[in-house]
Structure formats: C-alpha cells, structure tokens
Design a protein around this motif. Structure first.
Motif, mmCIF file in Angstrom:
data_model
loop_
_atom_site.group_PDB
_atom_site.id
_atom_site.type_symbol
_atom_site.label_atom_id
_atom_site.label_comp_id
_atom_site.label_asym_id
_atom_site.label_seq_id
_atom_site.Cartn_x
_atom_site.Cartn_y
_atom_site.Cartn_z
ATOM 1 N N ASP A 5 37.854 29.923 37.220
ATOM 2 C CA ASP A 5 38.504 31.233 37.273
ATOM 3 C C ASP A 5 39.989 31.067 37.588
ATOM 4 O O ASP A 5 40.540 31.708 38.484
ATOM 5 C CB ASP A 5 37.811 32.104 38.323
ATOM 6 C CG ASP A 5 38.269 33.563 38.247
ATOM 7 O OD1 ASP A 5 38.993 33.897 37.284
ATOM 8 O OD2 ASP A 5 37.932 34.334 39.157
ATOM 9 N N VAL A 6 40.623 30.160 36.856
ATOM 10 C CA VAL A 6 42.037 29.848 37.024
ATOM 11 C C VAL A 6 42.629 29.646 35.636
ATOM 12 O O VAL A 6 42.046 28.952 34.807
ATOM 13 C CB VAL A 6 42.248 28.576 37.874
ATOM 14 C CG1 VAL A 6 43.726 28.279 38.031
ATOM 15 C CG2 VAL A 6 41.584 28.717 39.232
ATOM 16 N N TYR A 7 43.770 30.253 35.372
ATOM 17 C CA TYR A 7 44.375 30.100 34.049
ATOM 18 C C TYR A 7 45.579 29.172 34.126
ATOM 19 O O TYR A 7 46.136 28.919 35.198
ATOM 20 C CB TYR A 7 44.759 31.464 33.463
ATOM 21 C CG TYR A 7 45.750 32.252 34.287
ATOM 22 C CD1 TYR A 7 47.128 32.086 34.111
ATOM 23 C CD2 TYR A 7 45.320 33.182 35.224
ATOM 24 C CE1 TYR A 7 48.037 32.815 34.851
ATOM 25 C CE2 TYR A 7 46.220 33.910 35.980
ATOM 26 C CZ TYR A 7 47.581 33.730 35.797
ATOM 27 O OH TYR A 7 48.477 34.442 36.545
#
Length: 437
Positions: free
Chosen positions: A362-364
């Motif tokens: 859940d990290v871009y």
C-alpha cells in the motif's frame, strides 16, 4: 529469386547455429620449463579432452601477449611457473590483473621456489603467499614417504570448503601437499578458503630454526584459495605445483602417525573439480526471459496500482555437462524494492521458470522486481526490472469506508443537533410584558 532467397535463409540459419555453439575456449599455459608438460601430462590431457585449446609457452618468452588489437587472445590462463623472475613480452602483474578485470579465469600453482611476481599477483587478489624457500610443515600429519622435513603433508578432506560445486560432491581421499602456505586478507569477502591445513601446521623455512612467529599458523594456513570477482571472473591459487603432477595423481598415501593407507590420493579428483569450476565448466548461471503482469493477464500494464495482485516469473539456466539446462534450486528469492525491500518472497521452480504471485504494498512510487542470487560456487545472478506503482484513482476508492463509520456518525449527529438547535432558536419566543406608566 526464390532460390537465392532460400540459399540466403539457409546461410543465416547455418550462421545462427554456429554462433550458438559454446566452446571450451583457448588457454595460455605458462611454464618454468618444458619438462612440466611431461610431469603434469595427466592434468593437461584432461583439459584437452574437455575441449580446451592449450597454448604452451615459457613464462619468460619475449613474445608473450594477452591482448592484440584491443581483444584478449585467450579466455583462460594457467601459470605453472612459480620461480619466474619476470614475465616476458607484454605480460606483467598489471596485465594479468587487467585480464581478470576483463573476465578472464586464472589458475596459479606455486611452490617453495616462489618469486615476487607470483606473490604480487596473489596480493592483488587478496591472498598473501609466504616467502621464498618456506614450506608448510606439519609434524603430526605427514606422509610416510616424507624425507624427514615433514613437508610432504597429508591434508584431511574434512578441511575442504563445504561447497560441492567447487570441490565436488563425492568423498575425497586424503590429499598430498608439498609447497608454500598462504593467508587470506580478512577484509576481502570474495576470497574462499578452499583447503586449509590442520591446527598443528605452520609455514616456515624447514632448514632454519624457528626464532620468530611464522607467517601462517594452524587452520589459518591456506593450501588452496579461490576468488570469484564481482565480474564473475574466477581465480584459484594453489601453494603446491606438485599437487597437479602425475607423481601425486598416481601416488598412494599413508599417514605416518595414524598408519591409515590408501592406494591413491584424492589429488586428481580435487584437481578435476577445481579446474572445472575455475574455467567455468560448471556453476555458471544466466537469466532468460523475465515477465510480470497482473494476475490472470499476460501483458504488463503501463503502471500498477497499489494492492493489486501481480504475477512474476524469471527463467534461469545453469551451464552443466557442456550445455545449458534449467536451474534447480529452492532458495531463489524475489525482492520488490523501492529504496528498501517491501516484499521478499521465495520463487517456486516450475520447468525452466521460477514464479510467484504476491500483492503489491500500500505504497506508491518507482519500484524494482529484483532477483539477487549469490551462492558459493555459482556466478552472481542479478536481474532488475523497474515498474511504477500509482495510488488509487478517485473512482477506485470505496464509497463508504467501514473504519470511518464513527466519523460519519459524529458528522451526522452534529448536523442533526444544529438543525434541532436552529428550530428551537428560531421558533422560541419569550413573552414580553407591556410597560405601564
């Protein structure tokens, strides 16, 4: 016209077939004297039988050269010239170091007659030989044929490195060694301790009284050392030229103290395994096709979205028995890296491929699929594929987030409270008494 096209297509096919042939390579063998070709004939014969083209030259030949018109003339170098005072032609320590930096493989055998050029080559590779006229001495582990100096030592195969890819997988008989000792640079992690002496051994001049601390003592005394450089070039240093001789290959071994006797020592088996490894006949890996896509799809998107399920696969081949074969291992890992690793997972072997499925973090940002496989005995395998991971679009978020229900309730309760307060405030009127005069 059709016949011409057919001939041209046939020529291309023939050329393609030739270009894919994997040859053993050309090898330069430097010797102190021509007698070494005869005294070490079994070892050289095994190299020829495996397809190597051997070029013998004296180490001080004035016509020596490793490079011509910017191209290396040889793929491998064997130095069986421990007593050479100075290399001939354009070969020197710097040239041999550049040869290793260019991907060339080197086998060096020394002896008690070692000279400075050999010691300097070893020093450049993180290995330090003892001085000239010194030998490895072991008063507890020597052969019955020793002449009294206890320099013909019997090395226990248990002192070999635990790396079957380098020393072979089958049990090795006791080894005969007569030569100079060496120590490895403790700050060089690339040097491998292939064979060390027993805890009773030390390196010193056998004809002199020990009046100072020896150069190497106990298990720190290396008999054979190896190096695999960061460019996967391989180098092996052996302190004994006799180790590869016909005399030792065919000799029996009997421990003078324990009395244990064998009809033949294990030198030939170990020399075969070492030469196969150093000349890259085994332990060589390569990366084939690398693919990644969303789960259930075949083509990768322009950019991934966080929390999506991704499939990744990589083809890895191993050069084995003279041909490329699918690599078999269960410890190949995939890292999904931005700066640090966000996902680390084992790849499952399937036919030629190693594959896995995982959920994106859940990290871009900009990430890499990274496979970094580094095991003793194998070439360093490194593969990276860069991809982008973006956040969710506005239309991809949930309409109502369950974890936000308390906030939703507080907002609506405030609205209802304000509405009720407004009604009460606007419609409430106090009775006003008339003023009387």
């Amino acid at each position: 016209m059709a016949a011409t096209s057919a001939r041209f297509a046939g020529f291309l096919l023939f050329f393609a077939c030739i270009s894919t042939v994997h040859g053993a390579g050309k090898m330069l063998v430097l010797v102190d004297n021509w007698a070494i070709r005869e005294t070490h004939s079994i070892f050289f014969k095994s190299l020829r039988e495996r397809g190597f083209e051997l070029v013998f030259k004296l180490a001080d030949d004035t016509g020596l050269s490793l490079v011509k018109y910017g191209e290396y003339l040889y793929e491998h170098l064997v130095i069986f010239a421990p007593s050479v005072e100075e290399f001939g032609g354009s070969i020197d320590v710097a040239a041999i170091t550049n040869f290793i930096d260019g991907g060339g493989n080197v086998l060096v055998a020394a002896s008690s007659a070692i000279t400075d050029p050999i010691r300097e080559i070893a020093s450049e590779c993180g290995v330090e030989f003892d001085e000239e006229k010194t030998s490895v001495i072991d008063h507890m582990n020597y052969d019955i044929k020793d002449l009294g100096k206890h320099t013909l030592i019997v090395a226990d195969p248990k002192d070999l490195i635990k790396a079957p890819m380098i020393v072979g997988s089958k049990p090795v008989r006791p080894l005969l060694f007569r030569g100079v000792g060496m120590v490895a640079d403790p700050d060089n992690p690339l040097v491998l301790n292939v064979l060390h002496a027993s805890s009773m051994a030390y390196s010193f001049n056998p004809n002199e009284r020990v009046n100072e601390y020896p150069h190497a003592v106990g298990k720190n005394t290396l008999l054979i050392a190896a190096l695999q450089a960061r460019n996967n070039a391989r180098v092996v240093f052996a302190g004994s030229l006799d180790f590869f001789s016909d005399e030792f290959f065919t000799s029996g071994v009997q421990h003078a103290m324990a009395g244990e006797k064998h009809d033949q020592c294990g030198n030939q088996d170990l020399a075969l395994s070492l030469s196969q490894w150093v000349f890259k006949e085994k332990g060589v890996l390569r990366v084939g096709n690398v693919s990644h896509a969303l789960k259930g799809e075949t083509e990768p998107p322009e950019a991934y979205t966080i929390l999506e399920d991704v499939e990744y696969s990589i083809e890895i081949d191993e050069f084995k028995d003279g041909k490329w074969q699918p690599f078999d291992a269960k410890d190949v890992q995939l890292d999904f890296v931005r700066i640090d690793s966000f996902v680390r997972i084992f790849l499952k072997p399937k036919a030629r491929k190693f594959e896995t499925t995982f959920k994106l973090p859940d990290v871009y940002g900009v990430f890499q699929f990274r496979v970094d496989y580094n095991r003793i005995g194998y070439t360093h395998l490194f593969s990276t594929t860069q991809v982008s991971v973006r956040p969710l679009q506005h239309t991809q978020y949930e309409r109502f987030i369950p974890s936000a229900y308390p906030y939703y309730g507080s907002a609506f309760s405030m609205m209802i409270g304000v509405f009720i307060f407004s009604i009460v405030y606007l419609h409430f009127k106090e009775d006003v008494k008339d003023k009387t005069e």
